[in-house]
Motif scaffolding. Structure first.
Motif, PDB file in Angstrom:
ATOM      1  N   GLY A 112       0.775  -1.242   0.000  1.00  0.00           N
ATOM      2  CA  GLY A 112       0.000   0.000   0.000  1.00  0.00           C
ATOM      3  C   GLY A 112       0.802   1.285   0.000  1.00  0.00           C
ATOM      4  O   GLY A 112       0.289   2.344   0.364  1.00  0.00           O
ATOM      5  N   SER A 113       2.064   1.220  -0.475  1.00  0.00           N
ATOM      6  CA  SER A 113       2.847   2.471  -0.492  1.00  0.00           C
ATOM      7  C   SER A 113       2.262   3.472  -1.497  1.00  0.00           C
ATOM      8  O   SER A 113       2.296   4.684  -1.257  1.00  0.00           O
ATOM      9  N   ASP A 117      -8.815  -6.733  -0.985  1.00  0.00           N
ATOM     10  CA  ASP A 117      -9.316  -8.110  -1.132  1.00  0.00           C
ATOM     11  C   ASP A 117      -8.572  -9.093  -0.233  1.00  0.00           C
ATOM     12  O   ASP A 117      -8.818 -10.291  -0.309  1.00  0.00           O
ATOM     13  N   ARG A 118      -7.628  -8.579   0.592  1.00  0.00           N
ATOM     14  CA  ARG A 118      -6.895  -9.477   1.511  1.00  0.00           C
ATOM     15  C   ARG A 118      -6.978  -8.902   2.921  1.00  0.00           C
ATOM     16  O   ARG A 118      -6.441  -7.819   3.183  1.00  0.00           O
ATOM     17  N   LYS A 119      -7.611  -9.662   3.782  1.00  0.00           N
ATOM     18  CA  LYS A 119      -7.941  -9.119   5.109  1.00  0.00           C
ATOM     19  C   LYS A 119      -6.729  -8.780   5.967  1.00  0.00           C
ATOM     20  O   LYS A 119      -6.836  -7.968   6.881  1.00  0.00           O
ATOM     21  N   ASN A 120      -5.584  -9.393   5.684  1.00  0.00           N
ATOM     22  CA  ASN A 120      -4.402  -9.129   6.520  1.00  0.00           C
ATOM     23  C   ASN A 120      -3.374  -8.216   5.841  1.00  0.00           C
ATOM     24  O   ASN A 120      -2.250  -8.094   6.324  1.00  0.00           O
ATOM     25  N   ALA A 121      -3.753  -7.586   4.758  1.00  0.00           N
ATOM     26  CA  ALA A 121      -2.777  -6.779   4.027  1.00  0.00           C
ATOM     27  C   ALA A 121      -2.370  -5.540   4.839  1.00  0.00           C
ATOM     28  O   ALA A 121      -3.186  -4.936   5.532  1.00  0.00           O
ATOM     29  N   TYR A 122      -1.117  -5.150   4.693  1.00  0.00           N
ATOM     30  CA  TYR A 122      -0.583  -4.012   5.450  1.00  0.00           C
ATOM     31  C   TYR A 122      -1.277  -2.700   5.068  1.00  0.00           C
ATOM     32  O   TYR A 122      -1.426  -1.786   5.890  1.00  0.00           O
ATOM     33  N   VAL A 123      -1.750  -2.632   3.839  1.00  0.00           N
ATOM     34  CA  VAL A 123      -2.426  -1.404   3.391  1.00  0.00           C
ATOM     35  C   VAL A 123      -3.612  -1.045   4.304  1.00  0.00           C
ATOM     36  O   VAL A 123      -3.956   0.129   4.462  1.00  0.00           O
ATOM     37  N   GLN A 126      -3.746  -1.316   7.540  1.00  0.00           N
ATOM     38  CA  GLN A 126      -3.214  -0.544   8.683  1.00  0.00           C
ATOM     39  C   GLN A 126      -2.901   0.887   8.281  1.00  0.00           C
ATOM     40  O   GLN A 126      -3.127   1.833   9.029  1.00  0.00           O
ATOM     41  N   ARG A 127      -2.374   1.049   7.079  1.00  0.00           N
ATOM     42  CA  ARG A 127      -2.079   2.410   6.596  1.00  0.00           C
ATOM     43  C   ARG A 127      -3.365   3.234   6.539  1.00  0.00           C
ATOM     44  O   ARG A 127      -3.400   4.387   6.947  1.00  0.00           O
ATOM     45  N   ALA A 128      -4.428   2.624   6.001  1.00  0.00           N
ATOM     46  CA  ALA A 128      -5.700   3.355   5.847  1.00  0.00           C
ATOM     47  C   ALA A 128      -6.264   3.736   7.214  1.00  0.00           C
ATOM     48  O   ALA A 128      -6.738   4.865   7.398  1.00  0.00           O
ATOM     49  N   LYS A 129      -6.174   2.824   8.161  1.00  0.00           N
ATOM     50  CA  LYS A 129      -6.701   3.123   9.493  1.00  0.00           C
ATOM     51  C   LYS A 129      -5.940   4.278  10.113  1.00  0.00           C
ATOM     52  O   LYS A 129      -6.540   5.176  10.705  1.00  0.00           O
ATOM     53  N   ALA A 130      -4.608   4.266   9.958  1.00  0.00           N
ATOM     54  CA  ALA A 130      -3.790   5.353  10.514  1.00  0.00           C
ATOM     55  C   ALA A 130      -4.147   6.688   9.859  1.00  0.00           C
ATOM     56  O   ALA A 130      -4.075   7.736  10.492  1.00  0.00           O
ATOM     57  N   LEU A 131      -4.560   6.626   8.594  1.00  0.00           N
ATOM     58  CA  LEU A 131      -4.916   7.850   7.868  1.00  0.00           C
ATOM     59  C   LEU A 131      -6.404   8.184   8.001  1.00  0.00           C
ATOM     60  O   LEU A 131      -6.885   9.126   7.381  1.00  0.00           O
ATOM     61  N   MET A 132      -7.120   7.391   8.784  1.00  0.00           N
ATOM     62  CA  MET A 132      -8.562   7.583   9.025  1.00  0.00           C
ATOM     63  C   MET A 132      -9.387   7.499   7.741  1.00  0.00           C
ATOM     64  O   MET A 132     -10.357   8.224   7.565  1.00  0.00           O
TER      65      MET A 132
END
Ligand code: GRF
Length: 194
Positions: free
Chosen positions: A11-12, A36-42, A44-50
């Motif tokens: 998710g960069s 489409d992947r529940k454990n993808a790092y992206v 976490q990025r989205a959550k941090a960015l609200m």
């Protein structure tokens, strides 16, 4: 103008786009991340960015068409104008393509039409070509074949390793994707005022 980003992994590029929206470089709302992947790092990025996240997998559905129909329903509900694929590791099927023809774009880490497919950077490196690059293009029913919107070239130096080439490509991606989106959206907004 409401955007949805689709991503499957790190998710960069999603992050680069979200930051460009935040600083006003891209005049649009980043309404959601679809993953489409529940454990993808992206995620976490989205959550941090609200930024709102919606995540489900084709495995949760009896068919790919039904999976895509659910995505389509979501896009309609959220009134999404443009779908931005950023490391979405699936071929887009006819259900989504029909509704988002000309409204779905992708980034690919090579100078298309050279080196399409999953391993654009590694394939160019292995082929020992003098230059490769980054391409932004519209999605069509082929694999990395849709009309090209923007490209940047990257030289492959003798001293480059696959890792150093990957780093150079990603750096360019994080600049080219926001810039291209900003221009595209500005043009569309100009046209809708005519
Ligand atoms: C990028 O290299 C992009 O060109 C390709 O997938 C990669 C995604 O990277 N389509 P990231 O998830 O944005 O970090």
């Amino acid at each position: 103008m409401r955007l949805a980003v689709f991503a499957s992994g790190n998710g960069s590029n999603f992050q680069a786009i979200a930051e460009a929206v935040k600083r006003g470089q891209i005049n649009a709302e980043l309404s959601l991340l679809f993953c489409d992947r529940k454990n993808a790092y992206v995620i976490q990025r989205a959550k941090a960015l609200m930024i709102p996240v919606i995540s489900f997998s084709p495995k949760d559905f009896p068919s790919k068409a039904m999976y895509e129909a659910e995505i389509l329903h979501l896009m309609e509900e959220e009134q999404i104008d443009l779908v931005v694929l950023a490391g979405y590791m699936r071929i887009v099927g006819p259900t989504l393509l029909e509704m988002f023809s000309g409204k779905m774009i992708n980034i690919h880490p090579s100078l298309l039409p050279n080196f399409p497919g999953l391993h654009g950077i590694a394939d160019a490196f292995a082929a020992k070509v003098a230059e490769t690059g980054v391409t932004i293009h519209y999605i069509d029913d082929g694999i990395d074949t849709g009309p090209i919107i923007a490209q940047t070239k990257v030289k492959i130096e003798d001293y480059d390793t696959l890792e150093s080439l990957e780093a150079k490509i990603h750096k360019i991606e994080h600049k080219l994707y926001p810039e291209t989106l900003a221009k595209l959206i500005k043009t569309q907004q100009g046209e809708s005022q005519l």
